[in-house]
Design a protein around this motif. Structure first.
Motif, mmCIF file in Angstrom:
data_model
loop_
_atom_site.group_PDB
_atom_site.id
_atom_site.type_symbol
_atom_site.label_atom_id
_atom_site.label_comp_id
_atom_site.label_asym_id
_atom_site.label_seq_id
_atom_site.Cartn_x
_atom_site.Cartn_y
_atom_site.Cartn_z
ATOM 1 N N ALA A 294 0.880 -1.081 0.066
ATOM 2 C CA ALA A 294 -0.148 -0.087 -0.033
ATOM 3 C C ALA A 294 0.799 1.180 0.036
ATOM 4 C CB ALA A 294 -1.025 0.017 1.172
ATOM 5 N N HIS A 295 1.914 1.422 0.651
ATOM 6 C CA HIS A 295 2.991 2.402 0.806
ATOM 7 C C HIS A 295 3.530 2.474 -0.445
ATOM 8 C CE1 HIS A 295 6.125 5.318 2.510
ATOM 9 N NE2 HIS A 295 6.569 4.552 1.517
ATOM 10 N N GLU A 296 4.156 1.505 -1.165
ATOM 11 C CA GLU A 296 4.823 1.666 -2.249
ATOM 12 C C GLU A 296 4.065 2.097 -3.537
ATOM 13 O OE1 GLU A 296 7.924 2.094 -2.272
ATOM 14 O OE2 GLU A 296 8.340 1.307 -0.226
ATOM 15 N N MET A 297 2.818 1.616 -3.612
ATOM 16 C CA MET A 297 1.915 1.805 -4.675
ATOM 17 C C MET A 297 1.182 3.077 -4.604
ATOM 18 S SD MET A 297 0.917 -1.878 -5.788
ATOM 19 C CE MET A 297 -0.312 -2.564 -4.689
ATOM 20 N N PHE A 298 0.978 3.529 -3.527
ATOM 21 C CA PHE A 298 0.777 4.874 -3.165
ATOM 22 C C PHE A 298 1.590 5.868 -3.847
ATOM 23 C CE2 PHE A 298 -0.769 8.753 -1.184
ATOM 24 C CZ PHE A 298 -2.172 8.786 -1.300
ATOM 25 N N HIS A 299 2.973 5.538 -3.952
ATOM 26 C CA HIS A 299 3.873 6.537 -4.491
ATOM 27 C C HIS A 299 3.541 6.696 -6.076
ATOM 28 C CE1 HIS A 299 6.542 7.116 -1.294
ATOM 29 N NE2 HIS A 299 7.068 6.131 -1.207
ATOM 30 N N ASP A 300 2.930 5.878 -6.699
ATOM 31 C CA ASP A 300 2.437 6.035 -8.134
ATOM 32 C C ASP A 300 1.836 7.120 -8.301
ATOM 33 O OD1 ASP A 300 2.829 4.494 -10.488
ATOM 34 O OD2 ASP A 300 0.747 4.071 -10.549
ATOM 35 N N SER A 319 6.165 13.157 0.775
ATOM 36 C CA SER A 319 6.131 12.161 -0.315
ATOM 37 C C SER A 319 6.193 10.774 0.410
ATOM 38 C CB SER A 319 7.253 12.124 -1.156
ATOM 39 O OG SER A 319 8.487 11.955 -0.471
ATOM 40 N N GLU A 320 6.935 10.698 1.723
ATOM 41 C CA GLU A 320 6.992 9.488 2.378
ATOM 42 C C GLU A 320 6.184 9.373 3.477
ATOM 43 O OE1 GLU A 320 8.505 7.049 1.290
ATOM 44 O OE2 GLU A 320 10.010 7.735 -0.242
ATOM 45 N N GLY A 321 6.198 10.200 4.326
ATOM 46 C CA GLY A 321 5.229 10.389 5.619
ATOM 47 C C GLY A 321 3.753 10.202 5.172
ATOM 48 N N PRO A 380 11.733 11.727 8.280
ATOM 49 C CA PRO A 380 10.671 12.146 7.350
ATOM 50 C C PRO A 380 9.330 11.270 7.280
ATOM 51 C CG PRO A 380 12.392 11.642 5.743
ATOM 52 C CD PRO A 380 12.867 11.861 7.328
ATOM 53 N N TYR A 381 9.749 10.164 7.211
ATOM 54 C CA TYR A 381 8.554 9.087 7.502
ATOM 55 C C TYR A 381 7.699 9.312 8.565
ATOM 56 C CZ TYR A 381 11.073 6.434 3.758
ATOM 57 O OH TYR A 381 11.567 6.009 2.426
ATOM 58 N N LEU A 382 8.187 9.409 9.709
ATOM 59 C CA LEU A 382 7.483 9.454 11.167
ATOM 60 C C LEU A 382 6.931 10.799 11.119
ATOM 61 C CD1 LEU A 382 10.263 7.644 13.056
ATOM 62 C CD2 LEU A 382 8.192 6.626 12.409
#
Ligand SMILES: [Zn+2]
Length: 563
Positions: A294-300, A319-321, A380-382
Motif C-alpha cells: 500500500a505504501h509503495e504503490m501509493f507512490h505512483d 512524499s514518504e510521511g 521524514p517518514y515518521l
C-alpha cells in the motif's frame, strides 16, 4: 553484432530511441544491450547512466563497453572517461548505436539493497532499473515524449519470460511513446518468471514472481495486490491506467519467515519488490506485506505523478510521511486491516516520532544527512505521518467535517496532471492553509521546517479512537550491536543499560542474536559463551522512558469514517 543488426531494422526518426537486449552465451552467460539514437549536432555525444541510485553507488561499474558505430555501421572510437559516462565524436547528427554487456553476477544473493538493486544477471533472472543499465544520450530532453522501441532476443529461446514497465513484449518487441526519464525510471526483467494477469476495473494488472520458497501462494499475493491497487485507484478516482506491473523477486539469504526485511521501489507503471526468499504475507515483526504494498504503490501518485521539487529530501516529509498515512488509511477503508491494527500502527508511528533521537532536527538536516544517518533517514517518514494526521484533523475541524486531507490530495493530483507542477514545502503548506486556516498552518510549518515537536490534540481521531497517555521507551540495545556482530564479541556495553541488567558483559563471546529493530515490546535474545558454556540472555531493549499518546478503539462507536 547480433543486437546492432536487430536495431538497424527499425525505421527511425531523429528523436527516436531504440533499445535492444540480447541474452547470449559466449559461452558464459551475458546480456548484451544496444542503444541507438541520433548523435548531437555538435559532433560529440555523451551517453550517460546514473552514478548513484537508490543506495547503489558506482553505476556503470557492472557494465562493459563493446563498441559504438555510426552511419552504415562504421566503427567509431568510444571513450569512457567514467564508468557511468561514455563519449563519442562523430559527424554532426549521425545516427549512433552503442553496444555494451552485463556479465553474470551474484548481486541477487546479497541482502544489501546497495547490491541487489544493481543489475542482476544469473541463470534464472535478469532484472534491472533503467537508471543503472541504460546509457542514454545526454543531449536528449528527458521530459520530452518520443518513440522508444525495445527488442528482446534470445530470452524466449532460453525459456525465459520478459516484462518491462511499458508492457509485455509481443514476439520480443515493444514500441511505446514515452520520455527518457520514464525509461530510466523503469524496470526491465526476464527469467523464469511466473506471470499472472488480472483486470482492475478494466485495466491490466501484471504480477510477475520468481523464486520457489515463498511462504504464500502466487494467487494469494496476486489477490492482495489487486485489492490494494483497486483501493488506491478508487481513492484517486484514477482507473485509466493502461498497464501496471508488480514484480516480486527473492534477494539475499533465507531469514526467519516473518522477518520484515523488505525492499520496494515505485517505478514507471511498476512496483518492484525484493524480499528474502522465504518471506510470508503477514510479517510478525514490523510491516506486513499489505502495508508495504500500500505504501509503495501509493507512490505512483505521491512521488511519481505528484513529483517533488528539488532537492527532493526537503519534501520527503510529504512524499514518504503522507504515503505512510495513506497506506494505513486506505487499508482500513478497504477492509484489509482492522481498527485495532490501525490504532496500533498510528500509535507506533507517533511513539517512534516522539522518541526519535533526531526528532527536533530541522528539515534542512534531513536534506543534509538523509543518506548518511539512519535515524535522520527515518525521520521524514515518521514526522510526515504525524503531520498528515494533524493536517487532516485541522482541515476536518475547520470545515466541520465536510472536508479532509483527501480533498487536498486529489487536488494536488489534478494540478500535477494539468501543468506538471512539482510539490514543494511552501506550496503544500499554502494549500493546507487554504482549508485549515493560516494559524493551524503556522504550527504545521514549525514542525515541518523548524523541527518543533508536534503536539497531538486529544480528539485527533475522535470519536472513533480514544487517546491515552502511556509510558514508552526509546529503543536501546545497550551496546554496540553492529560492531559486536562483526567481531562476535560484546562491545560498547553501557553501564545502567537493560543489557547490563540482564547479564550481558563487555567482551563476552557472542554466538547468535535475534533483534526486532525498533520494537521495544519484543525481547532481544543473545547467545553467549562463558567458560565453555552457552547461555541465552534475553531482555526488552529499552532505554529512556517517555510519556507518549496511544490510540485505542472506543467501544460502541460505529462511525469511523474520519480515519
Ligand atoms: Zn516510500
Amino acid at each position: 553484432m547480433p543486437v546492432l543488426g536487430l536495431l538497424l531494422a527499425f525505421a527511425q526518426a531523429d528523436g527516436d530511441v531504440e533499445i535492444g537486449f540480447a541474452l547470449l552465451r559466449e559461452p558464459e552467460l551475458l546480456v548484451e544491450i544496444a542503444v541507438a539514437a541520433t548523435g548531437a549536432a555538435s559532433g560529440e555525444t555523451v551517453f550517460l547512466l546514473s552514478e548513484n541510485w537508490g543506495g547503489v553507488q558506482g553505476g556503470g561499474t557492472d557494465l562493459a563497453p563493446i563498441g559504438i558505430s555510426g552511419r552504415d555501421g562504421r566503427e567509431l572510437e568510444l571513450e569512457t572517461p567514467a564508468p557511468h559516462r561514455w563519449r563519442v565524436r562523430h559527424d554532426p547528427g549521425e545516427r549512433l548505436a552503442l553496444r555494451y554487456r552485463i556479465p553474470a553476477n551474484d548481486h541477487q544473493a546479497s541482502g544489501d539493497p546497495g547490491v541487489f538493486r544493481r543489475p542482476i544477471l544469473n541463470e534464472s533472472l535478469f532484472h534491472t532499473v533503467g537508471y543503472l543499465a541504460l546509457f542514454l544520450p545526454e543531449h536528449f530532453d528527458g521530459e520530452l515524449e518520443r518513440t522508444v522501441r525495445f527488442r528482446w532476443r534470445g530470452f524466449e529461446d532460453a525459456g525465459w519470460k520478459t516484462a518491462c514497465s511499458f508492457g509485455l513484449p509481443q514476439e520480443g518487441a515493444l514500441e511505446t511513446a514515452t520520455t527518457l526519464d520514464r525509461v530510466r525510471h523503469a524496470l526491465y526483467a526476464a527469467g523464469r518468471l511466473r506471470l499472472q494477469q488480472r483486470e482492475v476495473r478494466g485495466s491490466p494488472l501484471l504480477v510477475s514472481l520468481s523464486g520457489d520458497e515463498w511462504g504464500f501462494e502466487d494467487a494469494d499475493f496476486l489477490a492482495l495486490a489487486a485489492s490494494i491497487v483497486e483501493a488506491e485507484r478508487a481513492f484517486f478516482q484514477d482507473f485509466e491506467r493502461p498497464f501496471y506491473w508488480i514484480s516480486l523477486i527473492p534477494a539475499g539469504p533465507e531469514l526467519p519467515p516473518e522477518s520484515a526485511n523488505m525492499s520496494g521501489t515505485g517505478l514507471s507503471n511498476c512496483f518492484s519488490l525484493a524480499l528474502h526468499p522465504n518471506a510470508v504475507l503477514e510479517g510478525a515483526g514490523g510491516m506486513s506485506m499489505a502495508e508495504l504494498l500500500a505504501h509503495e504503490m501509493f507512490h505512483d501518485w505521491n512521488g511519481i505523478t505528484i513529483r517533488l521539487e528539488e532537492p527532493e529530501e526537503l519534501g520527503y516529509w510529504f512524499s514518504e510521511g503522507f504515503t505512510n498515512f495513506y497506506a494505513r488509511r486506505l487499508l482500513l477503508r478497504a477492509g484489509l486491516t482492522g481498527l485495532r491494527r490501525y490504532a496500533d500502527s498510528a500509535s507506533d508511528a507517533l511513539r517512534s516520532y516522539l522518541t526519535s533521537p533526531v526528532r527536533d532536527a530541522p528539515n534542512e538536516r534531513i536534506r543534509e544527512q538523509f543518506w548518511s544517518d539512519p535515524q535522520v533517514q527515518k525521520l521524514p517518514y515518521l514526522r510526515g505521518d504525524v503531520v498528515a494526521m494533524l493536517v487532516d484533523h485541522a482541515i476536518r475541524t475547520a470545515s466541520s467535517g465536510t472536508q479532509s486531507l483527501d480533498d487536498v490530495m486529489r487536488e494536488l493530483l489534478a494540478e500535477a496532471r494539468r501543468d506538471g507542477r512539482r510539490a514543494g514545502t511552501e506550496a503544500l503548506l499554502g494549500k493546507f492553509a487554504e482549508r485549515a486556516g493560516a494559524e493551524a498552518m503556522e504550527r504545521i510549518r514549525r514542525i515541518v521546517v523548524d523541527g518543533a515537536m508536534a503536539q497531538v490534540p486529544d480528539d485527533l481521531f475522535a470519536p472513533c479512537l480514544a487517546l491515552e497517555r502511556v509510558t514508552a521507551h526509546a529503543f536501546d540495545l545497550g551496546f554496540d550491536l553492529e560492531r559486536s556482530m562483526q567481531e562476535k564479541t560484546v562491545h560498547g556495553l553501557r553501564a545502567g543499560s537493560s543489557a547490563e541488567a540482564a547479564g550481558l558483559q563487555e567482551g563476552q563471546e557472542l554466538l547468535t542474536w535475534s533483534v526486532y529493530h525498533g520494537d521495544t515490546g519484543k525481547e532481544a535474545q543473545f547467545t553467549i559463551r562463558e567458560d565453555g558454556k552457552q547461555r541465552t540472555i534475553a531482555y526488552l531493549p529499552r532505554g529512556a522512558a517517555f510519556e507518549v499518546p496511544r490510540f485505542v478503539p472506543r467501544a460502541g462507536v460505529s462511525d469511523c469514517s474520519q480515519l
